[in-house]
Scaffold this motif. Sequence first.
Motif, PDB file in Angstrom:
ATOM      1  N   GLU A 345       2.479  -9.428  13.869  1.00 38.80           N
ATOM      2  CA  GLU A 345       3.090  -9.112  12.543  1.00 38.80           C
ATOM      3  C   GLU A 345       3.123  -7.639  12.509  1.00 38.80           C
ATOM      4  O   GLU A 345       3.912  -7.274  11.806  1.00 38.80           O
ATOM      5  CB  GLU A 345       1.978  -9.743  11.450  1.00 38.80           C
ATOM      6  N   MET A 346       2.270  -6.931  13.195  1.00 41.06           N
ATOM      7  CA  MET A 346       2.502  -5.374  12.821  1.00 41.06           C
ATOM      8  C   MET A 346       3.896  -5.103  13.453  1.00 41.06           C
ATOM      9  O   MET A 346       4.443  -4.102  12.977  1.00 41.06           O
ATOM     10  CB  MET A 346       1.273  -4.874  13.435  1.00 41.06           C
ATOM     11  N   ILE A 347       4.224  -5.645  14.637  1.00 44.02           N
ATOM     12  CA  ILE A 347       5.292  -5.135  15.449  1.00 44.02           C
ATOM     13  C   ILE A 347       6.449  -5.554  14.290  1.00 44.02           C
ATOM     14  O   ILE A 347       7.518  -4.715  14.121  1.00 44.02           O
ATOM     15  CB  ILE A 347       5.572  -5.901  16.556  1.00 44.02           C
ATOM     16  N   LYS A 348       6.629  -6.809  13.847  1.00 43.56           N
ATOM     17  CA  LYS A 348       7.582  -7.021  12.718  1.00 43.56           C
ATOM     18  C   LYS A 348       7.733  -6.091  11.633  1.00 43.56           C
ATOM     19  O   LYS A 348       8.678  -5.581  11.508  1.00 43.56           O
ATOM     20  CB  LYS A 348       7.481  -8.545  12.325  1.00 43.56           C
ATOM     21  N   ALA A 349       6.456  -5.782  11.228  1.00 38.17           N
ATOM     22  CA  ALA A 349       6.535  -4.790   9.922  1.00 38.17           C
ATOM     23  C   ALA A 349       7.004  -3.347  10.215  1.00 38.17           C
ATOM     24  O   ALA A 349       7.744  -2.961   9.575  1.00 38.17           O
ATOM     25  CB  ALA A 349       5.051  -4.931   9.476  1.00 38.17           C
ATOM     26  N   LEU A 350       6.647  -2.982  11.535  1.00 38.72           N
ATOM     27  CA  LEU A 350       7.081  -1.691  12.017  1.00 38.72           C
ATOM     28  C   LEU A 350       8.639  -1.915  12.312  1.00 38.72           C
ATOM     29  O   LEU A 350       9.306  -0.517  12.242  1.00 38.72           O
ATOM     30  CB  LEU A 350       6.428  -1.402  13.147  1.00 38.72           C
ATOM     31  N   LEU A 351       9.173  -2.932  12.565  1.00 35.68           N
ATOM     32  CA  LEU A 351      10.460  -3.104  12.596  1.00 35.68           C
ATOM     33  C   LEU A 351      11.327  -3.114  11.365  1.00 35.68           C
ATOM     34  O   LEU A 351      12.543  -3.172  11.416  1.00 35.68           O
ATOM     35  CB  LEU A 351      10.934  -4.274  13.438  1.00 35.68           C
ATOM     36  N   GLY A 352      10.500  -3.144  10.325  1.00 35.02           N
ATOM     37  CA  GLY A 352      11.020  -3.078   9.033  1.00 35.02           C
ATOM     38  C   GLY A 352      11.616  -4.768   8.479  1.00 35.02           C
ATOM     39  O   GLY A 352      12.251  -4.916   7.619  1.00 35.02           O
ATOM     40  N   MET A 353      11.154  -5.748   9.177  1.00 33.89           N
ATOM     41  CA  MET A 353      11.345  -7.135   9.053  1.00 33.89           C
ATOM     42  C   MET A 353      10.301  -7.630   8.047  1.00 33.89           C
ATOM     43  O   MET A 353      10.853  -8.687   7.379  1.00 33.89           O
ATOM     44  CB  MET A 353      11.213  -7.885  10.314  1.00 33.89           C
ATOM     45  N   THR A 354       9.422  -6.988   7.626  1.00 35.34           N
ATOM     46  CA  THR A 354       8.591  -7.496   6.615  1.00 35.34           C
ATOM     47  C   THR A 354       7.560  -6.433   6.248  1.00 35.34           C
ATOM     48  O   THR A 354       7.673  -5.346   6.948  1.00 35.34           O
ATOM     49  CB  THR A 354       7.489  -8.811   7.304  1.00 35.34           C
ATOM     50  N   GLU A 355       6.741  -6.892   5.352  1.00 33.66           N
ATOM     51  CA  GLU A 355       5.543  -5.703   5.183  1.00 33.66           C
ATOM     52  C   GLU A 355       4.083  -6.191   5.418  1.00 33.66           C
ATOM     53  O   GLU A 355       3.987  -7.388   4.874  1.00 33.66           O
ATOM     54  CB  GLU A 355       5.885  -5.070   3.535  1.00 33.66           C
ATOM     55  N   LEU A 356       3.404  -5.322   5.547  1.00 33.61           N
ATOM     56  CA  LEU A 356       1.977  -6.037   6.069  1.00 33.61           C
ATOM     57  C   LEU A 356       1.029  -5.089   5.643  1.00 33.61           C
ATOM     58  O   LEU A 356       1.019  -3.713   5.761  1.00 33.61           O
ATOM     59  CB  LEU A 356       1.926  -6.092   7.503  1.00 33.61           C
ATOM     60  N   VAL A 357      -0.134  -5.488   4.908  1.00 32.11           N
ATOM     61  CA  VAL A 357      -1.323  -4.640   4.598  1.00 32.11           C
ATOM     62  C   VAL A 357      -2.575  -5.338   5.484  1.00 32.11           C
ATOM     63  O   VAL A 357      -2.670  -6.462   5.276  1.00 32.11           O
ATOM     64  CB  VAL A 357      -1.536  -4.916   3.053  1.00 32.11           C
ATOM     65  N   THR A 358      -3.177  -4.535   6.096  1.00 35.46           N
ATOM     66  CA  THR A 358      -4.343  -4.807   6.933  1.00 35.46           C
ATOM     67  C   THR A 358      -4.910  -3.613   7.547  1.00 35.46           C
ATOM     68  O   THR A 358      -4.641  -2.552   7.338  1.00 35.46           O
ATOM     69  CB  THR A 358      -3.766  -5.695   8.152  1.00 35.46           C
ATOM     70  N   ASN A 359      -6.180  -3.857   7.919  1.00 33.46           N
ATOM     71  CA  ASN A 359      -7.096  -2.868   8.398  1.00 33.46           C
ATOM     72  C   ASN A 359      -6.589  -2.509   9.600  1.00 33.46           C
ATOM     73  O   ASN A 359      -6.246  -3.042  10.556  1.00 33.46           O
ATOM     74  CB  ASN A 359      -8.599  -3.620   8.290  1.00 33.46           C
ATOM     75  N   VAL A 360      -6.715  -1.121   9.996  1.00 30.88           N
ATOM     76  CA  VAL A 360      -6.609  -0.319  10.980  1.00 30.88           C
ATOM     77  C   VAL A 360      -7.463   0.826  11.294  1.00 30.88           C
ATOM     78  O   VAL A 360      -7.995   1.360  10.240  1.00 30.88           O
ATOM     79  CB  VAL A 360      -4.987   0.057  11.292  1.00 30.88           C
ATOM     80  N   ASN A 361      -7.564   1.274  12.516  1.00 28.30           N
ATOM     81  CA  ASN A 361      -8.303   2.494  12.706  1.00 28.30           C
ATOM     82  C   ASN A 361      -7.340   3.474  13.062  1.00 28.30           C
ATOM     83  O   ASN A 361      -6.467   3.482  13.918  1.00 28.30           O
ATOM     84  CB  ASN A 361      -9.265   2.327  14.106  1.00 28.30           C
ATOM     85  N   MET A 362      -7.248   4.705  12.238  1.00 28.07           N
ATOM     86  CA  MET A 362      -6.420   5.692  12.080  1.00 28.07           C
ATOM     87  C   MET A 362      -7.067   7.054  11.895  1.00 28.07           C
ATOM     88  O   MET A 362      -8.308   7.035  11.205  1.00 28.07           O
ATOM     89  CB  MET A 362      -5.444   5.559  11.400  1.00 28.07           C
ATOM     90  N   PRO A 363      -6.853   8.248  12.295  1.00 24.57           N
ATOM     91  CA  PRO A 363      -7.390   9.461  11.832  1.00 24.57           C
ATOM     92  C   PRO A 363      -7.573   9.799  10.396  1.00 24.57           C
ATOM     93  O   PRO A 363      -6.868   9.314   9.765  1.00 24.57           O
ATOM     94  CB  PRO A 363      -6.615  10.678  12.504  1.00 24.57           C
ATOM     95  N   ASN A 364      -8.629  10.107   9.699  1.00 28.04           N
ATOM     96  CA  ASN A 364      -8.860  10.314   8.418  1.00 28.04           C
ATOM     97  C   ASN A 364      -7.939  11.455   7.895  1.00 28.04           C
ATOM     98  O   ASN A 364      -8.155  12.594   8.252  1.00 28.04           O
ATOM     99  CB  ASN A 364     -10.276  10.775   8.323  1.00 28.04           C
ATOM    100  N   THR A 365      -7.053  11.096   7.126  1.00 27.04           N
ATOM    101  CA  THR A 365      -6.233  12.304   6.235  1.00 27.04           C
ATOM    102  C   THR A 365      -6.637  12.038   4.725  1.00 27.04           C
ATOM    103  O   THR A 365      -5.719  12.661   4.042  1.00 27.04           O
ATOM    104  CB  THR A 365      -4.818  11.807   6.660  1.00 27.04           C
ATOM    105  N   GLY A 366      -7.743  11.547   4.719  1.00 28.94           N
ATOM    106  CA  GLY A 366      -8.114  11.552   3.240  1.00 28.94           C
ATOM    107  C   GLY A 366      -8.589  10.074   2.786  1.00 28.94           C
ATOM    108  O   GLY A 366      -8.962  10.024   1.424  1.00 28.94           O
ATOM    109  N   VAL A 376     -11.684   9.359  13.131  1.00 27.37           N
ATOM    110  CA  VAL A 376     -11.004   7.977  13.195  1.00 27.37           C
ATOM    111  C   VAL A 376     -11.963   6.970  12.223  1.00 27.37           C
ATOM    112  O   VAL A 376     -13.165   7.138  12.318  1.00 27.37           O
ATOM    113  CB  VAL A 376     -10.575   7.311  14.459  1.00 27.37           C
ATOM    114  N   VAL A 377     -11.381   6.648  11.312  1.00 26.54           N
ATOM    115  CA  VAL A 377     -12.008   5.813  10.432  1.00 26.54           C
ATOM    116  C   VAL A 377     -11.257   4.315  10.209  1.00 26.54           C
ATOM    117  O   VAL A 377     -10.078   4.156  10.649  1.00 26.54           O
ATOM    118  CB  VAL A 377     -12.267   6.486   8.836  1.00 26.54           C
TER     119      VAL A 377
END
Length: 462
Positions: A345-366, A376-377
């Motif tokens: 589902e993430m791959i599809k969303a990153l291709l612009g085929m759908t939108e997705l909201v889910t939990n991920v680990n990424m650097p804290n930008t605020g 990383v939070v």
Amino acid sequence: MIAATKDAKNLNIAYIGGGSRGWAWGLMSDLATESELGGTVRLYDINKQAAENNAKIGESLKGRVDVVSSWNYEASDSLQQALTGADFIVISILPGTFDEMHSDVHLPEEYGIYQSVGDTAGPGGLVRALRTIPIYAELAEQIRDYAPDAWVINYTNPMTLCTRTLYEVFPGIKAIGCCHEVFGTQKLLTHVVEELLGEPAPDRREIKVNVLGINHFTWLDKASYKQHDLIPLYREFVDRHFQDGFEAKGTGNWLNDHFASAQRVKFDLFRKYGVIAAAGDRHLAEFMPHSWYLKDKETVHSWKFGLTTVDWRKSNKVRLEEQGSKLASGEEAFELKPTGEEGVEMIKALLGMTELVTNVNMPNTGQMDDLPLGAVVETNAVFGRDAVQPIHAGKLPPALHAHIARHVYNQEAILRAALDKDRSEALRAFQNDPLVSLSPDQAEELFDRMLANTKAYLPGWE
């Protein structure tokens, strides 16, 4: 900008750790049942034979009536070959062997330190990180050189420090760390809906949550289902089930399942802090002081979760190797099983085929308040075409935030120690871990013994 023009039926996915008998098979299954995607999966693993077996398994899916997509599977001879031209990179590796992990998990038991997992926090998590970070530093350099525009999906633990290393070494990387622990807590909340609202248990995606924390020490300060605020309902649910714990029908029992629990640690933490602990009990226990849940085997038993032994992991590896050989030879048919993971589902969303909201680990930008920027939070994020935007999650209650901050600063120290090959810095982080309730001399003795057992993966350390 891969997602702007990329043909979704002609993707290139590099799978690092492609000899896996768990994550790789799961990805194959999920890709096979997604009709809108196709292309080539290049499997790279230091165990070339395992990757070749998986390529055979993947190729065996062609032409099956239950497969609705078209994928080619290839075993790559080198990391460079796997990465070149990749649109997406999946990383799922075992850093070291189960022999090193046996030391991580079981050597501390000689000092009265018990660990239920040993891959993220505690002495085992720290030493695992020290041997993993150099591997991820090299991966980051290779991705920078051969696939700088690819999206990287990491599943390896320790999740936080793996993801943190990728960004430290290659700041321009597009990487996310993915973990399913929050999904399990959403599933638990569906049982709250069923029991207290009298409705059939919904799909876990219908439970809307605000996620904040760090991987395996993740929390929900908001949870809802339709118009219902689930926090007060969860409080009632906890009061009902606190003493005996809760296990849904058909999920197995914590006494005979290495990964199950009766949720009592999760319930206890809710009573202490008023927010929902969103990881499994086995992980949560390792972030808290030694005396709380992991003081000894009797204490662990009283909280109704288990200590997953590395001997079990070793025997399971043998079983999976045998199964892999049978699948590759055609002696056994590959069964398609949905994993419940969201990688496809993430791959599809990153291709612009759908939108997705889910939990991920990424650097804290605020997205998390009062924690260092760059650390990383884990929070929710919005996935769209070639973009992942973390959602502002806020801050946890002060007493709980203090626990989170301690681990965040410790993780940053571990990163520096690993990259600089600094034994003194690593020892300070080791002694600062809540599970290491030892005198300084005992802690140093244990640390040195554990380091010696993993020295093959610490090039350049004195």
